[in-house]
Each structure stands twice: as C-alpha cells, then as structure tokens.
Motif scaffolding. Sequence first.
Motif, PDB file in Angstrom:
ATOM      1  N   LEU A 251       0.819  -1.208   0.000  1.00  0.00           N
ATOM      2  CA  LEU A 251       0.000   0.000   0.000  1.00  0.00           C
ATOM      3  C   LEU A 251       0.860   1.268   0.000  1.00  0.00           C
ATOM      4  O   LEU A 251       0.380   2.351  -0.344  1.00  0.00           O
ATOM      5  N   LEU A 252       2.113   1.115   0.392  1.00  0.00           N
ATOM      6  CA  LEU A 252       3.014   2.273   0.438  1.00  0.00           C
ATOM      7  C   LEU A 252       3.764   2.472  -0.867  1.00  0.00           C
ATOM      8  O   LEU A 252       4.597   3.385  -0.969  1.00  0.00           O
ATOM      9  N   TYR A 253       3.473   1.644  -1.876  1.00  0.00           N
ATOM     10  CA  TYR A 253       4.215   1.733  -3.125  1.00  0.00           C
ATOM     11  C   TYR A 253       4.035   3.111  -3.767  1.00  0.00           C
ATOM     12  O   TYR A 253       2.931   3.500  -4.135  1.00  0.00           O
ATOM     13  N   ARG A 254       5.138   3.855  -3.823  1.00  0.00           N
ATOM     14  CA  ARG A 254       5.193   5.183  -4.424  1.00  0.00           C
ATOM     15  C   ARG A 254       4.083   6.102  -3.900  1.00  0.00           C
ATOM     16  O   ARG A 254       3.501   6.894  -4.643  1.00  0.00           O
ATOM     17  N   MET A 255       3.786   5.970  -2.597  1.00  0.00           N
ATOM     18  CA  MET A 255       2.792   6.850  -1.973  1.00  0.00           C
ATOM     19  C   MET A 255       3.375   8.252  -1.851  1.00  0.00           C
ATOM     20  O   MET A 255       4.411   8.445  -1.212  1.00  0.00           O
ATOM     21  N   PRO A 256       2.737   9.286  -2.442  1.00  0.00           N
ATOM     22  CA  PRO A 256       3.253  10.657  -2.341  1.00  0.00           C
ATOM     23  C   PRO A 256       3.205  11.147  -0.891  1.00  0.00           C
ATOM     24  O   PRO A 256       2.236  10.886  -0.168  1.00  0.00           O
ATOM     25  N   THR A 257       4.207  11.855  -0.497  1.00  0.00           N
ATOM     26  CA  THR A 257       4.242  12.407   0.858  1.00  0.00           C
ATOM     27  C   THR A 257       3.131  13.430   1.068  1.00  0.00           C
ATOM     28  O   THR A 257       2.647  13.601   2.188  1.00  0.00           O
ATOM     29  N   ASN A 258       2.679  14.102  -0.003  1.00  0.00           N
ATOM     30  CA  ASN A 258       1.625  15.102   0.180  1.00  0.00           C
ATOM     31  C   ASN A 258       0.274  14.484   0.495  1.00  0.00           C
ATOM     32  O   ASN A 258      -0.690  15.198   0.777  1.00  0.00           O
ATOM     33  N   GLU A 259       0.192  13.144   0.451  1.00  0.00           N
ATOM     34  CA  GLU A 259      -1.027  12.465   0.887  1.00  0.00           C
ATOM     35  C   GLU A 259      -0.969  12.099   2.362  1.00  0.00           C
ATOM     36  O   GLU A 259      -1.936  11.556   2.909  1.00  0.00           O
ATOM     37  N   VAL A 260       0.168  12.357   3.007  1.00  0.00           N
ATOM     38  CA  VAL A 260       0.359  11.995   4.408  1.00  0.00           C
ATOM     39  C   VAL A 260       0.246  13.237   5.274  1.00  0.00           C
ATOM     40  O   VAL A 260       0.834  14.277   4.970  1.00  0.00           O
ATOM     41  N   GLU A 261      -0.537  13.119   6.352  1.00  0.00           N
ATOM     42  CA  GLU A 261      -0.704  14.243   7.268  1.00  0.00           C
ATOM     43  C   GLU A 261       0.384  14.282   8.330  1.00  0.00           C
ATOM     44  O   GLU A 261       0.938  15.331   8.626  1.00  0.00           O
ATOM     45  N   SER A 262       0.714  13.103   8.898  1.00  0.00           N
ATOM     46  CA  SER A 262       1.742  13.040   9.945  1.00  0.00           C
ATOM     47  C   SER A 262       2.276  11.627  10.026  1.00  0.00           C
ATOM     48  O   SER A 262       1.668  10.679   9.500  1.00  0.00           O
ATOM     49  N   PHE A 263       3.422  11.485  10.675  1.00  0.00           N
ATOM     50  CA  PHE A 263       4.029  10.166  10.816  1.00  0.00           C
ATOM     51  C   PHE A 263       4.865  10.110  12.088  1.00  0.00           C
ATOM     52  O   PHE A 263       5.249  11.141  12.664  1.00  0.00           O
ATOM     53  N   LEU A 264       5.157   8.887  12.507  1.00  0.00           N
ATOM     54  CA  LEU A 264       6.024   8.640  13.662  1.00  0.00           C
ATOM     55  C   LEU A 264       6.911   7.461  13.325  1.00  0.00           C
ATOM     56  O   LEU A 264       6.417   6.393  12.911  1.00  0.00           O
ATOM     57  N   ILE A 265       8.201   7.645  13.447  1.00  0.00           N
ATOM     58  CA  ILE A 265       9.161   6.554  13.237  1.00  0.00           C
ATOM     59  C   ILE A 265       9.914   6.356  14.545  1.00  0.00           C
ATOM     60  O   ILE A 265      10.759   7.166  14.927  1.00  0.00           O
ATOM     61  N   ASP A 266       9.553   5.295  15.261  1.00  0.00           N
ATOM     62  CA  ASP A 266      10.135   4.994  16.572  1.00  0.00           C
ATOM     63  C   ASP A 266      10.975   3.733  16.442  1.00  0.00           C
ATOM     64  O   ASP A 266      10.455   2.614  16.380  1.00  0.00           O
ATOM     65  N   LYS A 267      12.269   3.876  16.355  1.00  0.00           N
ATOM     66  CA  LYS A 267      13.159   2.735  16.128  1.00  0.00           C
ATOM     67  C   LYS A 267      13.320   1.860  17.357  1.00  0.00           C
ATOM     68  O   LYS A 267      13.876   0.771  17.276  1.00  0.00           O
ATOM     69  N   THR A 268      12.814   2.326  18.529  1.00  0.00           N
ATOM     70  CA  THR A 268      12.857   1.486  19.731  1.00  0.00           C
ATOM     71  C   THR A 268      11.736   0.460  19.722  1.00  0.00           C
ATOM     72  O   THR A 268      11.776  -0.521  20.467  1.00  0.00           O
ATOM     73  N   GLY A 269      10.673   0.694  18.912  1.00  0.00           N
ATOM     74  CA  GLY A 269       9.550  -0.239  18.851  1.00  0.00           C
ATOM     75  C   GLY A 269       8.728  -0.274  20.112  1.00  0.00           C
ATOM     76  O   GLY A 269       8.121  -1.313  20.460  1.00  0.00           O
ATOM     77  N   ALA A 270       8.678   0.852  20.838  1.00  0.00           N
ATOM     78  CA  ALA A 270       7.975   0.910  22.117  1.00  0.00           C
ATOM     79  C   ALA A 270       6.525   0.470  21.969  1.00  0.00           C
ATOM     80  O   ALA A 270       5.815   0.908  21.070  1.00  0.00           O
ATOM     81  N   GLY A 271       6.088  -0.417  22.893  1.00  0.00           N
ATOM     82  CA  GLY A 271       4.697  -0.876  22.920  1.00  0.00           C
ATOM     83  C   GLY A 271       4.407  -2.052  22.018  1.00  0.00           C
ATOM     84  O   GLY A 271       3.275  -2.558  22.008  1.00  0.00           O
ATOM     85  N   GLU A 272       5.398  -2.522  21.234  1.00  0.00           N
ATOM     86  CA  GLU A 272       5.158  -3.614  20.296  1.00  0.00           C
ATOM     87  C   GLU A 272       5.791  -4.921  20.731  1.00  0.00           C
ATOM     88  O   GLU A 272       5.696  -5.924  20.019  1.00  0.00           O
ATOM     89  N   GLY A 273       6.468  -4.925  21.875  1.00  0.00           N
ATOM     90  CA  GLY A 273       7.070  -6.158  22.359  1.00  0.00           C
ATOM     91  C   GLY A 273       8.173  -6.660  21.461  1.00  0.00           C
ATOM     92  O   GLY A 273       8.912  -5.896  20.847  1.00  0.00           O
ATOM     93  N   VAL A 274       8.255  -8.013  21.362  1.00  0.00           N
ATOM     94  CA  VAL A 274       9.321  -8.645  20.588  1.00  0.00           C
ATOM     95  C   VAL A 274       9.222  -8.268  19.112  1.00  0.00           C
ATOM     96  O   VAL A 274      10.217  -8.048  18.436  1.00  0.00           O
TER      97      VAL A 274
END
Length: 799
Positions: free
Chosen positions: A665-688
Amino acid sequence: MQRIPFLFLLLFTNVLMAQTDIGNNLVKDKFLKYFELPRETVFLHTNKSTYITNEEIWFKGYVYDRHNSKPFQQSSAIHLGLYNHEGNQLKTYHFRAKDGFFKGNIEVDSVFASGTYYLRASTNWMKNFKEDDSYLQKIVILNEEPLKKPVAATGYDIQFLPEGGNFIVDAPNVMGVKVTDSNGYGVRIVEGSIFDMNNAQVARFSTSIFGLGKFNFNPKAGMAYVAKLKFSDGSMQTVEIQKAENKGVSFSVKNVDKDRLIISLTTNNATKESIQEEPFYLLIHRDGHANRIPVTFPKNKLFVSKILNKDILSKGMNILTLFDANGKPIAERLVFNYADLLDGKLNVNKLVVEGDSIKIQLKLQEPFNDLHNLSVSVLPGKTMSYNQQNSIYSAFYLKPYVRGFIENPSYYFKNVTAKKENNLDLLLMTQGWSKYDWNDIFKGPPNQFYEFENGIDLEGTINSRDISSTNKLLVSFPDDRSTYLDILDNRFLIQKYFPVKGEVLNFALISDNKKLTQPNIDLNIRLGVIPTRINTVRKEKVERIVADTAKEVAVPDLVYADNTISLNEVTVVDNKIKKTVENNVFIPKYLKGKMTEVTEDIEFNFPLISDIIRSRGYYVREELSFGSTDRVIIRTRTVQSFDSKRSMPVPVIYLDNVRLTTFDLLYRMPTNEVESFLIDKTGAGEGVRGSAGVIRIYTRRRPRDYDAQFGKDVNVLNYKLKEGFEPVKKFYTPKYNSYLSDEFENFGTIHWAPELKMNENGIATFKILNTLQRDIIFYIEGMNANGNLISSEQSLIIE
C-alpha cells in the motif's frame, strides 16, 4: 690552457640575459592571465555547531573578493547543500546575497537522525576554476539516538618533507616532519632522532600539538638514514628517510624579526658546476599580485641569502616561488604575514537589565572608518555546542591557498602569540606547494563558462493550442509589481528574477479581445547545480558528544516543539503548534506529542513516504524482485541474528491505525497524501515484534490548500513556487524546558544577531533574552566595506 675571448663571453652573457628576460616575462604574463578572473571565497558563521531536534541552524554568510580584499559584490546567489557523514546529498538550498552578505536558517526536524552532517556553500562563478573554493562546515545533530563513540585511531603516518620541496646531498637542508594518526590528525611525539647507517645520531626533533616539526640536516652522498620516534604511550617506530637528490637547490625562509625575513638558497658542487652564475628569481605572489626579486649564486659560492623587509609582503598569505633561468618553477614556500591583520579587537559590556531582556553593547577598541557588519552568537558560558574549526580569518586568509588538510585552522588566529605564529609557519612549510599548480597556470587561463547569477530566468510554457503571438501574459509579483510578457510558440520568459520558495505569482492570459482567462502553465526554475556527493571528510579526532554523555543529558527533550519566545526586535515567524495533528481524532492522545506533521518543506525534500523511511536508516526497495511477491520491502540495515532469514527484520507499520501485513500500500505513496508520521526505532509498545521499530502513518483528510480554493479569481492562476531562494526569516528564541538545567547550559541558545551594524564610533547595541545565566559567551565574526575582518570570542559575567 686555452683562453676564451672576452667578446665571446660578453655575447654569451647578453644572450643568456635576453633568454632569462623572455622566460621571466612569459611567466609573468601567464601568471597575470591565470588570475584575470576574480576569485571569491565564502564563509559561513553558524550560531552553533551542535543542534538538537526542534532547533534551527541559523547562519550568516560572507563572500570575499580575494584580489581586491573586499566584500564580493557580483555574486547574488549562494547555493547550499546538506550532506550526511558519507558525503551524500540530503537537501539543497539557495540563498540570495547582497553586497557580499547573506543569511538564512535550516530547520532541524525529527527527520534528521543523530550524527554528523556537512553544509557546503558555493556559487555558480566558482565552477569556472579547477581549484575548489567552496566552503565546507561540519555540524552535529542530536535526535533521540545518542551519537556513537568514535573508534580510536590506530597506527601512524610519518612523513619527512624538505622545505621548498628539494632535498639534496652534501648541502644544508631544513627538513619538515609530519606525524599523524590513521584519521589524519596530528600526533605529538616525545622524541625523534635521525641516525645514519653507522648508527650515529645526526639530528633530533620534536613535534607540535598538530604533529609538526623540523630540523636541520646535511645528508651525505651514499649514506642512508633512518628516523626513530618515541610516542607518549612508550611505543617506538623506525622509518627510513627518503634518498636525497644528487643535484638541486635547497630553498628556506626564516624570520629575522617582526619586520624582516631572510630567504636562503643552498646547493652543492655538482649543481654549481651546472648552473654557474645563472640568474634565479623569486616571485612573491597571491591572487594576481606579484613582486619579482632576482637571486644569483656568487662565483665559487654554494650559498646566497637575501634579507627582505616584510613591507614587500601582502597582508595574510604569500606564495614564494623560485624560478630558474628558463622560467621553470623549482621550489615553493608559503609564508604568512600577520602584520596589520588582527586589528579588529572589541569589548562586550552589559548596559542594563530590562525585565526579561539584557541590553548588550559591542565596542571596537580602534574603530575603522567604514562600519562593520557583524554576526553574533550568544550562548551559555558552559556551552558544548560551539566547536567551530574555522573563523572568517582562516576561511579568507588561509584555506584558499593550502592544498592539504588543515587541522583546526581557527587556532592560528585566536589570541595570537609567537608560538602560534611559529606553529603556522610549520604548517605552511610542511604543506609544500600551494593549491595552485604551475602546470595549470602555464596551460592558460581558465575559461569563463559560468556567469555571475544576478537573478534567475524563469522559463514558462502555456499548455493550450489556441495561443497566438498577439496574446499577452500578465504576471503579478508579491511586491505588487506587474508586467506583460510576450508569448512565442506558447513559451514565455521572466528574466533576472529572484523567486522565493513558497511565494505566489499570479498569471492571467490576455486575449486579442482584451478578455482575461486563466492559463494552464508550467514553470521551469533553473537554480544553480549542487553536487550530489562530496568528499567528506575525515573521521573525527575527538567527538564533542559521546554516547554516555548523550544518555546522561536528555537533549531531545530540551526544546518544546510547539512554541517560541520573542524579544522586542525578534519576530516569531513560524507558528509551530501542530493544530492538524491535535484535531485528528484518529491519533491516540499518547501519540500526538510525538507525531511529525508533514510540512511543505518535507513534501518538497522527500516526495515519497518511502524517502522519509529510507532517510531514517531503513533499507527500502520498491520493485518486484526475483523470488518475492512483495512490491515494497522495508527492513532494518542492522544484522540482529545469525539466521539469514531474520538477519534484517522488518518494522511494524500502521497506516491509519491498521497494521500492514504487506507494505504494498506504500508503493510510491506521495508524501503530500500523508498528514503526519512517527518513526520509533525502539519499537515501544510492540514487544518482541517491535525489535525493528514501529512506523505509524496517518493520511491527509483533505488537501492542504482546500480552504485556499474558495473565493479565488477564476480568471487568474495562483502559481505557488515550490523551488526558489529560501525565504529570509527573523531569529526567534526557542522555548526551553528550563534555563537553569545542565542541558540548557550545554546545548541551549540565548540569542543570534546575524546583521549587527556598528555606528561611526564603532558601537553596536542589541538585546538578548535574560536566561538567568551568570556566564555568557559571545562568538563574533564580521567584515566591513573595506574588507577589514573581525573574529572574536568574548565572555561576560552577568552580576
């Protein structure tokens, strides 16, 4: 013995002198032509060198005419590239310069990972020359992730470099020493000695803090030599000295006193038999200015010297090139003249405390006739965030002429002492020949393929078939100017314009019957080309912020992301309250303070959402590959398992709160279609399953310009420029969590004044925020219309 007729000797001498004059004139003519085109140098004064998320990189730029020693007036466009630690381009910016000055800022948002980055400033004119005159500034950005500790350098590189470039047998030579670690930084040795093949010691030396030294040496024909060096850790290293040449001329320069220097030429008997009394000459030159001094070995003498008054030298750098009778350069030495260089000394005083601000005065001790234009960075006295390696002095007087790497060039211009002058002379002696190659000079002057950019041409196309040459295009600019443009083959041209990114141009098509219609147009803005890759760079000798320090100091939480503070003369430019995120009912409350809203700058610099994910260190592939049914693959770059199938785990990705089992679904998705994002490399809240991090993406609920569409004139096209010069913003003081914390003292910003102008008495006043700091430090750089420079570091105690 047969006697040579006197008439023959006279004729031979006249022929030799004529040939010498021809050679001298040819060299002079080639030299002058090579420097006919003016050379410019750029210096960036950034308010800090270490930044944290939600701050801005504020800077002032200075453009210098090296031939005339004045601000460079011709260049009006400065092109800036931002690069990562590997030298790969991340973003580009363009700034407008006027009268040799420019200013700007770059936002440090959460897209930037912690690490080292580089700013490269250049002009279109610089591309005419083989020599690279661009300016490179290193910065450090701190995000959630602490910086990694630098790997300690191992091994040494030891070089022996004869003064002037010639090392000859049976003659006194001055030999330079350069000892560096594997990262290219100087190493001070405890002791060094030179031994011949009989193990007899013939010379001793030591090195400066930058690993530089020198010693006198008279190598004998047929003898081999080694150097034994002892390092501070007790280790020893033995290296062979290069073999000396059988013929040549040794060239050395030495200060006699503050007003005079002595140049010396030395040779051996074998060389003297060849050259006899042939005339040499010394060319003292820089940037198209030159003085020529004849030098000749006396009959039956192997040594000649001349004492020169330093009045013959230019202020700053001088290049001394020795030529033989045929006009061939045979030796070269760089010499620096400090005379009348560091006159711009000033004092900083507190005038009065007025509520939440403090009034500050800067005063020159000896005012110049022309007013100075200064940039001033005000930081806490204990700051760890200002580690500038260059000053305006080193950028304009030193770096443009030195071919190799200079460690901490600003060192040579702060609190100058006789020791620092000697250390700079050691640097120049061991650098050898200057940046300018005489082979290039003799080939001919550089071609002028690139012009000064006095504005930019905007080329446009009207996408319609029924346009005639009698139609006109009306364009209105943001400053309320309007003009009519001719149309030829559906094309039009806006000449010598300074487009600002984000501004709106209004277009209306005027037909033969004088009716206005809205055109459908495309604009092509050709800004200066910025290299996609640069050569960075050396590994760091010492990192200011190491991993343990970054964990101890909560740097990313130092600045509020949603507010700013302003003083009387400071304007808040951007409202950073993320209303869009706050009003999105689909985003959980615990995430709203962590989301990054997609701004127009992010859209412009990262056209696809995959570009943002890739910029945060993930491996992203958007195409079908052999053996896979997934169109989009996203994985970490870190090997976390010996199992090859799990060596690069995938992150957990949510799109509008729905966890994606495939990323197609992310294939060549334009950034102007995105309102906000979060990239958390610690993976907090997702467990293993969050070991590779978690990414949350929320799409835009309606177009950004939805409200702007209502009420617009249907006959006028409002064309918003996505490219152009960066808009100039006024400085704002970030709102910090606390002004009394260690974090603020280490990394906080008190004030930035990019255009502080002094009056006729050499005085300037401005206000800074009262952050209750007792110790404050001011970093000041500046230049006036006559090219006089100022670089100063001043501390102030607030009682």
